[in-house]
Design a protein around this motif. Sequence first.
Motif, PDB file in Angstrom:
ATOM      1  N   ALA A 176      13.597  -1.686   6.002  1.00 60.17           N
ATOM      2  CA  ALA A 176      13.929  -1.029   4.894  1.00 60.17           C
ATOM      3  C   ALA A 176      14.399  -1.955   3.827  1.00 60.17           C
ATOM      4  O   ALA A 176      13.895  -2.184   2.641  1.00 60.17           O
ATOM      5  N   LEU A 177      15.619  -2.253   4.065  1.00 61.28           N
ATOM      6  CA  LEU A 177      16.323  -2.784   3.096  1.00 61.28           C
ATOM      7  C   LEU A 177      15.819  -3.835   2.732  1.00 61.28           C
ATOM      8  O   LEU A 177      16.616  -4.478   1.198  1.00 61.28           O
ATOM      9  N   GLY A 178      15.122  -4.817   3.511  1.00 61.01           N
ATOM     10  CA  GLY A 178      14.485  -5.997   2.732  1.00 61.01           C
ATOM     11  C   GLY A 178      13.610  -5.824   2.052  1.00 61.01           C
ATOM     12  O   GLY A 178      13.187  -7.258   1.562  1.00 61.01           O
ATOM     13  N   GLU A 179      13.099  -4.677   2.488  1.00 62.04           N
ATOM     14  CA  GLU A 179      11.140  -4.481   1.753  1.00 62.04           C
ATOM     15  C   GLU A 179      11.871  -4.277  -0.383  1.00 62.04           C
ATOM     16  O   GLU A 179      12.150  -3.969  -0.503  1.00 62.04           O
ATOM     17  N   THR A 180      10.714  -5.325  -0.732  1.00 60.03           N
ATOM     18  CA  THR A 180      10.828  -5.969  -1.993  1.00 60.03           C
ATOM     19  C   THR A 180       9.041  -5.222  -2.599  1.00 60.03           C
ATOM     20  O   THR A 180       9.147  -4.156  -3.649  1.00 60.03           O
ATOM     21  N   ALA A 181       7.545  -5.406  -1.553  1.00 57.20           N
ATOM     22  CA  ALA A 181       6.871  -4.835  -2.793  1.00 57.20           C
ATOM     23  C   ALA A 181       6.868  -3.007  -3.453  1.00 57.20           C
ATOM     24  O   ALA A 181       6.353  -3.241  -4.791  1.00 57.20           O
ATOM     25  N   PRO A 182       6.952  -2.641  -1.994  1.00 60.85           N
ATOM     26  CA  PRO A 182       6.635  -1.462  -2.535  1.00 60.85           C
ATOM     27  C   PRO A 182       7.676  -0.959  -3.631  1.00 60.85           C
ATOM     28  O   PRO A 182       7.212  -0.265  -4.216  1.00 60.85           O
ATOM     29  N   LEU A 183       8.895  -1.205  -4.471  1.00 55.43           N
ATOM     30  CA  LEU A 183       9.663  -0.886  -4.568  1.00 55.43           C
ATOM     31  C   LEU A 183       9.460  -1.253  -6.328  1.00 55.43           C
ATOM     32  O   LEU A 183       9.211  -0.901  -7.208  1.00 55.43           O
ATOM     33  N   LEU A 184       8.536  -3.086  -6.167  1.00 59.77           N
ATOM     34  CA  LEU A 184       8.239  -3.415  -8.157  1.00 59.77           C
ATOM     35  C   LEU A 184       7.437  -1.961  -8.286  1.00 59.77           C
ATOM     36  O   LEU A 184       7.211  -2.145  -8.546  1.00 59.77           O
ATOM     37  N   VAL A 185       5.907  -1.837  -7.337  1.00 58.25           N
ATOM     38  CA  VAL A 185       5.088  -1.166  -7.541  1.00 58.25           C
ATOM     39  C   VAL A 185       6.013   0.480  -8.347  1.00 58.25           C
ATOM     40  O   VAL A 185       4.677   0.639  -9.349  1.00 58.25           O
ATOM     41  N   VAL A 218       1.046  -1.089  -0.141  1.00 57.43           N
ATOM     42  CA  VAL A 218      -0.058  -0.330   0.268  1.00 57.43           C
ATOM     43  C   VAL A 218       0.973   1.122  -0.025  1.00 57.43           C
ATOM     44  O   VAL A 218       0.367   2.747  -0.382  1.00 57.43           O
ATOM     45  N   PHE A 219       1.663   0.936   0.504  1.00 62.17           N
ATOM     46  CA  PHE A 219       2.603   1.924   0.728  1.00 62.17           C
ATOM     47  C   PHE A 219       3.149   2.854  -0.646  1.00 62.17           C
ATOM     48  O   PHE A 219       3.866   3.319  -1.107  1.00 62.17           O
ATOM     49  N   GLY A 220       3.955   1.271  -1.414  1.00 64.80           N
ATOM     50  CA  GLY A 220       4.127   1.967  -2.716  1.00 64.80           C
ATOM     51  C   GLY A 220       2.947   2.219  -3.456  1.00 64.80           C
ATOM     52  O   GLY A 220       3.799   3.113  -4.362  1.00 64.80           O
ATOM     53  N   LEU A 221       1.737   2.191  -3.633  1.00 67.11           N
ATOM     54  CA  LEU A 221       0.861   2.666  -4.093  1.00 67.11           C
ATOM     55  C   LEU A 221       0.966   3.956  -3.800  1.00 67.11           C
ATOM     56  O   LEU A 221       0.418   5.230  -4.605  1.00 67.11           O
ATOM     57  N   THR A 242      -1.132   8.859   6.526  1.00 66.82           N
ATOM     58  CA  THR A 242      -2.475   8.235   6.618  1.00 66.82           C
ATOM     59  C   THR A 242      -3.582   8.787   5.749  1.00 66.82           C
ATOM     60  O   THR A 242      -4.273   8.098   4.739  1.00 66.82           O
ATOM     61  N   PHE A 243      -4.007  10.212   5.529  1.00 68.28           N
ATOM     62  CA  PHE A 243      -3.932  10.360   5.034  1.00 68.28           C
ATOM     63  C   PHE A 243      -3.749  10.446   3.636  1.00 68.28           C
ATOM     64  O   PHE A 243      -4.856  10.393   2.357  1.00 68.28           O
ATOM     65  N   GLY A 244      -3.028  10.142   3.461  1.00 68.57           N
ATOM     66  CA  GLY A 244      -2.197  10.595   2.344  1.00 68.57           C
ATOM     67  C   GLY A 244      -2.202   9.090   1.427  1.00 68.57           C
ATOM     68  O   GLY A 244      -2.899   9.324  -0.193  1.00 68.57           O
ATOM     69  N   ILE A 245      -2.128   8.125   2.183  1.00 68.90           N
ATOM     70  CA  ILE A 245      -2.868   7.097   1.552  1.00 68.90           C
ATOM     71  C   ILE A 245      -4.481   7.012   0.895  1.00 68.90           C
ATOM     72  O   ILE A 245      -4.716   7.045   0.116  1.00 68.90           O
ATOM     73  N   VAL A 246      -5.048   7.683   2.232  1.00 65.12           N
ATOM     74  CA  VAL A 246      -6.815   7.409   1.697  1.00 65.12           C
ATOM     75  C   VAL A 246      -6.797   7.974   0.877  1.00 65.12           C
ATOM     76  O   VAL A 246      -7.658   8.004  -0.952  1.00 65.12           O
ATOM     77  N   PHE A 247      -6.197   9.458   0.349  1.00 59.41           N
ATOM     78  CA  PHE A 247      -6.445   9.884  -0.169  1.00 59.41           C
ATOM     79  C   PHE A 247      -6.028   9.265  -1.986  1.00 59.41           C
ATOM     80  O   PHE A 247      -6.596   9.674  -2.793  1.00 59.41           O
ATOM     81  N   GLY A 258      13.700   5.753  -1.608  1.00 59.96           N
ATOM     82  CA  GLY A 258      13.708   6.343  -0.394  1.00 59.96           C
ATOM     83  C   GLY A 258      12.568   6.497   0.398  1.00 59.96           C
ATOM     84  O   GLY A 258      12.600   6.792   1.383  1.00 59.96           O
ATOM     85  N   LEU A 259      11.822   7.994  -0.916  1.00 58.69           N
ATOM     86  CA  LEU A 259      10.894   8.300   0.171  1.00 58.69           C
ATOM     87  C   LEU A 259      10.074   7.300   0.601  1.00 58.69           C
ATOM     88  O   LEU A 259       8.804   7.555   1.615  1.00 58.69           O
ATOM     89  N   VAL A 260       9.726   6.226  -0.139  1.00 61.53           N
ATOM     90  CA  VAL A 260       7.874   5.457   0.536  1.00 61.53           C
ATOM     91  C   VAL A 260       8.594   4.553   1.652  1.00 61.53           C
ATOM     92  O   VAL A 260       8.221   4.422   2.323  1.00 61.53           O
ATOM     93  N   LEU A 261      10.269   4.078   1.172  1.00 65.06           N
ATOM     94  CA  LEU A 261      10.880   3.089   2.816  1.00 65.06           C
ATOM     95  C   LEU A 261      11.011   4.262   3.705  1.00 65.06           C
ATOM     96  O   LEU A 261      10.622   3.706   4.776  1.00 65.06           O
ATOM     97  N   SER A 262      10.925   5.373   3.475  1.00 63.78           N
ATOM     98  CA  SER A 262      11.343   6.492   4.691  1.00 63.78           C
ATOM     99  C   SER A 262       9.669   6.325   5.505  1.00 63.78           C
ATOM    100  O   SER A 262       9.340   6.415   7.071  1.00 63.78           O
ATOM    101  N   LEU A 263       8.545   6.717   4.587  1.00 64.77           N
ATOM    102  CA  LEU A 263       6.913   6.491   5.024  1.00 64.77           C
ATOM    103  C   LEU A 263       7.204   4.806   5.653  1.00 64.77           C
ATOM    104  O   LEU A 263       6.441   5.530   7.227  1.00 64.77           O
TER     105      LEU A 263
END
Lengths: 470, 496
Positions: free
Chosen positions: A391-400, A303-306, B213-218, A327-332
């Motif tokens: 974060a280093l091992g995370e894959t799924a959001p990076l594919l997206v 979902v973070f990838g999306l 969270t808001f970002g995800i939802v929006f 990097g920003l996605v993994l930061s979040l």
Amino acid sequence: MTDTTDTQTAVPAAAKGPKSKQDIGIGRRRFAEWRLKMYGLFAIAVAVGALAVLLYSIVSQGAKGLSTIDAEIEFVYDPALVDREGDLVKRFGEGADLLASFAKLSKEEQAAVVDRPRKTSYRPYVQAAFLKRLGIDPDDESPENLKKQDEALALLSPRMDVLVWQKIQQDPTLFGKPVKLQFLLSGEVKAYLDGIITKKTPEARRALKDGSLALIDKLVADGTIKYRVRWELLTNKQSTDPEDHGLLTGLIGSAYMMLIVLVVAVPIGVAASIYLEEYAPKNQLTDIIEVNINNLAAVPSIVFGLLGLAVFINFMELERSTPIVGGLVLSLMTLPTVIIATRAALKAVPPSIREAALGVGASKTQAVFHHVLPLALPGILTGTIIGLAQALGETAPLLVIGMNAVVSNVPTTPFDESTSLPSQIYEMASQDKVALWAPVTSASIIVLLSFLMIMNLTAVFLRRRFERKW
Amino acid sequence: MQALDFVTAPNLALVVLALAVIGYIIGRVRAVAASKGDPSSLHSRPGYHAAFVFIWTGLPALVVLAAWVVLQPFYVEPKGYEVFPKSVMESTTQPADLKMDVVKSIAKALEDFSPEQREKLVLGFRDIESALDRAGVAVAEIDQSYMPRAAQVIFETRQSLKPIMAAVVLGLAVIGFIFSIAVVSRRMRARNRVETAVRGMLIIASSIAILTTFGIVFALIFDTIRFFSVVPFQDFLFGLTWDPTFQGADEEGHSVDSRGFGFVPLIFGTVYISFIALLVAVPIGLFSAIYMAEFATPRFRSIAKPVLEVLAGVPTIVYGFFALVTVGPALAEFFTNTLGLEAQGRSVLTAGIVMGIMIIPFVSSLSDDIITAVPQSLRDASLGLGATKAETVRIVLLPAALPGIMAAVLLAASRAIGETMIVVLAAGATAQITANPLEAMTTITVTIVNLLKADTDFTSPQALSAYALGITLFVVTLVMNVYALRIVRKYREQYE
């Protein structure tokens, strides 16, 4: 109790002593306790066993991927090949000494000459050199010799002509000279030597026929094929073939992303924790923030990838497949981990420290930043490292967000297209020839796990070394 | 034109920061000078005065810059829409904002083009087609009649805004710089002001978690709405086939076939695989937790617990690979050779078992905590009445810990539903509904990855359907997590 009827009927038969020594089924009950203990031990054994099998399967296959084989072969950068387009002949006339005249050219002109023939033009020369080394006549076109040639050429990596071409691109002065090159053998040869393909495998189902296998045995026996450590795994770029595939772009991409996580997630996370732990009044709003942080930690990573795709790529219009987006996605994603760890570390600092600081006239902010924060630092550091490892091992959001692309250039800034270590492992694992790629993939996983282990051990060490019990 | 190229948000931010650093140094120097050699005459130490100048120079300007970057599209985009023909604006099958994405990508490409190339765009973009393609524009999507003009308008509006943005941001920085340096004096309460600013920044940092969270939802809702404007809601929710292979709308942009967007097979696969995973993880995790909490020696516990937790630290891609090359083939061979069943490597069972191994620590760690948290008095009472340890566990501890254990299982289930890499590699990509665990099946997460991992056009209904799937996933896991965490919280309060 449910068993009372049982026990009561059993009493008259068993009772020999005084009535007070009633049989309360103690043996059966002890057995039940023993059983529960065994269930528990068995469950732990299963879990630990699964971990052991996992690691064994990775390490045993990865060991094969950490070594490579090659054969030293003399290759001559033939003037007829390098000057394929006849640039030098046109310029210096028919019959001129090409080597001498080439040496007189400027660096740029030399580079232009060696750049002319296409990579594929090298193939017949590479093949001829290989055949000669094996003692097979490259020019004899009799049927049995042709068969021998085919059997031998099946061993050669299809990537070799490119590598030979690249070599002279880097150093044009090799023109006309004999050079000792390490010839790369095809992935199938390594697979045979590693026992992934055997002579028992039906001939139709393998790329190497019986003749080629016999030839390999001979070459290994006479020392032509040599084993060595596969450093190329760390220094090569991605490739279409397992024998010269490397993780360089992924390593650089992952390094950039870790850097971004460190710069973005850690300060924000620490600042948020300081506020929540030290300043925030206990009210509904902070309650919501707290629940929210705990939930964010459990949101599926994809979902973070999306979110990254929608916000960073589509809305902010950052480039796809770049470490900055990753990097920003993994930061979040790492933020909740950092916050939870930091808050625990701040909580562990006793109130007396704060009170003492306030007592000698420090302001609230001074008490926090000058006294509480330094004491909480080891805990914060530990949490940060664990978050980074996640974060280093995370894959799924990076594919997206497209970090699995094939990258032709080595990325130099976080804004260049890049891959990451785990997404490269994913790409290798989803190749068609799984068996052929498995050793390299496992070796790459070993690289990833080593990084994770180093990070986690550092965290454990920091905790042991600096943690204070108040 | 050259000067305008320099005016980008990151460059402006750098200039402002540089000014702020200069301000820091000057502020410090001025504070020291104001003390006239007697540091104790200052209300605040020189560092606070310096930080005061730094904050006044940098903060307002950077905040305005960030706001500008976020808000600019809301001013620019309507200008572009004015160029759009009425038929496009009113089309129901292909929303105009999908077209706008293409236009925006052209406008972005224009920034790197030479003036001659920009002219060619409006005259007929075919000449610079390859250049556009290289800049990442979906050339096939370009509608010659209005898109180049709309892109031109957006580009020019953006260019015309640049000098204003630079003036406002730099002006603010300079005003802040001059003002703050001017007020540096002996009696100025710099520390209090800096501390207020610091506290403000801490508040902002802690609100980022909420913003995410808001970002995800929006982010998800916007694109989900776009998706449902193309594919009807009921077709998505109740459709029995997932096969989105068609190419959006037909030539006229009408009659979209939405039958390939049935959600049921995906949720079925997800639930089925998660169920098998829980079947593996719950007994193993629970029995380990009971053993570690009630029977194990402290020494055994101090070794076994971290080892179990390693299972949660191994990246999921490693589990995926393990499932693909080790577990899958082993299971397939077992079922084919020993039981004579038809089986393949990629199956619900493979993915379920490996995922079960992965979530063992999620069950065991939390259950262990929960069981340990049951008050000692309950244990003592039970043992005092003559119950064995096992009976105490069964009759007293488990019922007391049940809500917490349920929460642990719920959290593990939500982890299983959202897990991606194991299923991507080991469950296959066939969207089907069958009860046979030896068949390949697909899940929500696998479908999202497969829809988006290729360099696709992000405005097609296929890509948009990924957001609809994403929000479903988010909502389902969120409900489970919130519920589970509430149980845990209540449970802790009850025993504390």
